[in-house]
Design a protein around this motif. Sequence first.
Motif, mmCIF file in Angstrom:
data_model
loop_
_atom_site.group_PDB
_atom_site.id
_atom_site.type_symbol
_atom_site.label_atom_id
_atom_site.label_comp_id
_atom_site.label_asym_id
_atom_site.label_seq_id
_atom_site.Cartn_x
_atom_site.Cartn_y
_atom_site.Cartn_z
ATOM 1 N N GLY A 22 -59.417 12.915 -38.583
ATOM 2 C CA GLY A 22 -58.423 12.499 -38.255
ATOM 3 C C GLY A 22 -58.189 11.957 -36.925
ATOM 4 N N GLU A 23 -59.099 12.059 -36.161
ATOM 5 C CA GLU A 23 -58.993 11.623 -34.836
ATOM 6 C C GLU A 23 -59.595 10.068 -34.667
ATOM 7 O OE1 GLU A 23 -60.664 14.055 -31.790
ATOM 8 O OE2 GLU A 23 -59.774 15.922 -32.508
ATOM 9 N N VAL A 24 -60.309 9.615 -35.743
ATOM 10 C CA VAL A 24 -60.958 8.636 -35.665
ATOM 11 C C VAL A 24 -59.889 7.295 -35.720
ATOM 12 C CG1 VAL A 24 -62.604 6.910 -37.049
ATOM 13 C CG2 VAL A 24 -63.088 9.238 -36.962
ATOM 14 N N LYS A 25 -59.785 6.200 -34.891
ATOM 15 C CA LYS A 25 -59.031 5.020 -34.931
ATOM 16 C C LYS A 25 -59.227 3.960 -35.801
ATOM 17 C CE LYS A 25 -56.692 7.549 -31.715
ATOM 18 N NZ LYS A 25 -55.949 8.644 -32.225
ATOM 19 N N ASP A 26 -60.578 3.911 -36.116
ATOM 20 C CA ASP A 26 -60.858 2.729 -36.913
ATOM 21 C C ASP A 26 -60.122 2.600 -38.192
ATOM 22 O OD1 ASP A 26 -62.204 1.055 -38.879
ATOM 23 O OD2 ASP A 26 -64.290 1.381 -37.581
ATOM 24 N N PRO A 27 -59.161 1.574 -38.409
ATOM 25 C CA PRO A 27 -58.454 1.319 -39.765
ATOM 26 C C PRO A 27 -59.082 1.679 -41.103
ATOM 27 C CG PRO A 27 -58.711 -0.634 -38.570
ATOM 28 C CD PRO A 27 -59.358 0.466 -37.700
ATOM 29 N N ARG A 28 -60.416 1.296 -40.997
ATOM 30 C CA ARG A 28 -60.979 1.531 -42.339
ATOM 31 C C ARG A 28 -61.316 3.078 -42.654
ATOM 32 N NH1 ARG A 28 -65.973 -2.043 -40.223
ATOM 33 N NH2 ARG A 28 -65.783 -0.687 -38.638
ATOM 34 N N VAL A 29 -61.316 3.773 -41.611
ATOM 35 C CA VAL A 29 -61.376 5.250 -41.881
ATOM 36 C C VAL A 29 -59.841 5.985 -41.980
ATOM 37 C CG1 VAL A 29 -62.423 7.364 -41.160
ATOM 38 C CG2 VAL A 29 -63.689 5.429 -40.849
ATOM 39 N N SER A 30 -59.170 5.373 -40.941
ATOM 40 C CA SER A 30 -57.919 6.228 -40.823
ATOM 41 C C SER A 30 -56.773 6.050 -41.919
ATOM 42 C CB SER A 30 -57.494 5.980 -39.533
ATOM 43 O OG SER A 30 -57.121 4.513 -39.493
ATOM 44 N N SER A 71 -69.624 3.216 -37.829
ATOM 45 C CA SER A 71 -69.333 2.654 -36.690
ATOM 46 C C SER A 71 -68.637 3.928 -35.687
ATOM 47 C CB SER A 71 -68.395 1.421 -36.621
ATOM 48 O OG SER A 71 -67.186 1.669 -37.206
ATOM 49 N N SER A 72 -68.171 4.928 -36.620
ATOM 50 C CA SER A 72 -67.599 6.032 -35.745
ATOM 51 C C SER A 72 -68.574 7.240 -35.562
ATOM 52 C CB SER A 72 -66.237 6.469 -36.373
ATOM 53 O OG SER A 72 -65.397 5.236 -36.871
ATOM 54 N N ALA A 73 -69.846 6.913 -36.089
ATOM 55 C CA ALA A 73 -70.792 7.997 -36.006
ATOM 56 C C ALA A 73 -70.970 8.710 -34.663
ATOM 57 C CB ALA A 73 -71.963 7.779 -36.625
ATOM 58 N N ALA A 74 -71.025 7.738 -33.732
ATOM 59 C CA ALA A 74 -71.397 8.300 -32.138
ATOM 60 C C ALA A 74 -70.178 9.185 -31.734
ATOM 61 C CB ALA A 74 -71.580 7.254 -31.429
ATOM 62 N N PHE A 75 -68.960 8.666 -32.026
ATOM 63 C CA PHE A 75 -67.807 9.221 -31.601
ATOM 64 C C PHE A 75 -67.581 10.683 -32.192
ATOM 65 C CE2 PHE A 75 -63.458 10.445 -32.932
ATOM 66 C CZ PHE A 75 -62.834 10.594 -31.266
#
Length: 126
Positions: A22-30, A71-75
């Motif tokens: 839920g903290e991921v800001k990427d629109p593809r995920v959120s 792309s969010s894996a490192a975060f």
Amino acid sequence: MANYRDAKINDAVCRALSELIGEVKDPRVSGSFLSITGAEVSRDLKYAKIYWSALGSDRAKDKEIAKGLRSSAAFLRRRLASVVNLRETPELTFVKDNSFENGAHIDSLLREIGADGGEKGGGHED
């Protein structure tokens, strides 16, 4: 005893990532109804396969979600390190979980067989 430890680590990683997604800001995920369905952490804690599923998505949408997760894996790995106390934080690999779709397909096939079996007499003779 080791299997218990592995299951406990897998469960902890799965629960933590379910909340962290839920903290991921990427629109593809959120922008999608995404859930983490499971985790498989290697015994040496270096790698983890994270299984995910998205509600109401198609193949094109799934590809976009997969790109967003990569792309969010490192975060997510950094946040996971701060939430779950492990000797080493695993590198995350995201894998689409098709079990829900497979289950729905099997269910529809069984319903077809049930409907066809009823029309053909079902093999019972009285």
